[in-house]
Design a protein around this motif. Sequence first.
Motif, PDB file in Angstrom:
ATOM      1  N   TYR A   8      -6.345   0.328  -0.064  1.00 13.22           N
ATOM      2  CA  TYR A   8      -6.537  -0.866   0.078  1.00 13.22           C
ATOM      3  C   TYR A   8      -4.992  -1.671   0.376  1.00 13.22           C
ATOM      4  O   TYR A   8      -3.876  -1.073   0.143  1.00 13.22           O
ATOM      5  CB  TYR A   8      -6.444  -1.473  -1.682  1.00 13.22           C
ATOM      6  N   SER A  12      -4.522  -8.375   0.030  1.00 12.31           N
ATOM      7  CA  SER A  12      -5.658  -8.790   0.836  1.00 12.31           C
ATOM      8  C   SER A  12      -7.217  -9.326   0.052  1.00 12.31           C
ATOM      9  O   SER A  12      -7.937  -9.855   0.791  1.00 12.31           O
ATOM     10  CB  SER A  12      -6.160  -7.739   1.848  1.00 12.31           C
ATOM     11  N   THR A  47     -13.962  -9.606  -0.903  1.00 16.97           N
ATOM     12  CA  THR A  47     -13.508  -9.302   0.287  1.00 16.97           C
ATOM     13  C   THR A  47     -12.105  -8.535   0.037  1.00 16.97           C
ATOM     14  O   THR A  47     -11.289  -8.919  -0.605  1.00 16.97           O
ATOM     15  CB  THR A  47     -13.358 -10.266   1.413  1.00 16.97           C
ATOM     16  N   TYR A  48     -11.754  -7.600   0.964  1.00 18.58           N
ATOM     17  CA  TYR A  48     -10.611  -7.050   1.054  1.00 18.58           C
ATOM     18  C   TYR A  48     -10.361  -6.134   2.137  1.00 18.58           C
ATOM     19  O   TYR A  48     -11.397  -5.924   2.960  1.00 18.58           O
ATOM     20  CB  TYR A  48     -10.436  -6.247  -0.246  1.00 18.58           C
ATOM     21  N   VAL A  49      -9.051  -5.849   2.648  1.00 17.50           N
ATOM     22  CA  VAL A  49      -8.859  -4.917   3.580  1.00 17.50           C
ATOM     23  C   VAL A  49      -8.138  -3.653   3.223  1.00 17.50           C
ATOM     24  O   VAL A  49      -7.659  -3.665   2.297  1.00 17.50           O
ATOM     25  CB  VAL A  49      -7.670  -5.784   4.456  1.00 17.50           C
ATOM     26  N   THR A  50      -8.781  -2.672   3.977  1.00 16.81           N
ATOM     27  CA  THR A  50      -8.427  -1.280   3.959  1.00 16.81           C
ATOM     28  C   THR A  50      -7.413  -0.889   5.183  1.00 16.81           C
ATOM     29  O   THR A  50      -7.828  -1.344   6.170  1.00 16.81           O
ATOM     30  CB  THR A  50      -9.336  -0.466   3.504  1.00 16.81           C
TER      31      THR A  50
END
Length: 86
Positions: A8, A12, A47-50
Motif C-alpha cells: 500500500y 493514497s 480507492t488506493y494505490v499499491t
Amino acid sequence: DLPRGFRYLPGSARLEGAPLEPVIDASGTSLTWLLGNLGLGESRVVTYVTIPSIDALEGDGRNVATATGTFPGGGVGVASDVAVVS
C-alpha cells in the motif's frame, strides 16, 4: 488482502474522494477501513494505490476485498470481490 509483492502507498487511500487511511496489519497486506453506517442499498467507494515489487512477478495478482457488517436485528452480512492485476 493485497496480492503477493504489492504494498500500500501510504496517504493514497480515499473514501468517496476524501482522504481516509486504513488500519494496516503487521504483514502490510491486510487493509481495513471503518466506513460507518450504510442504509439499505447504499454503497461506498474506496480507492488506493499499491506499489509492486519484484516479488509481484511470483504472485497471482489477486486483490481480495471483503466487506462485513451487522444488520440492525443483529445478523452479520458478508460480501467479497476479487480484482486481478495483470
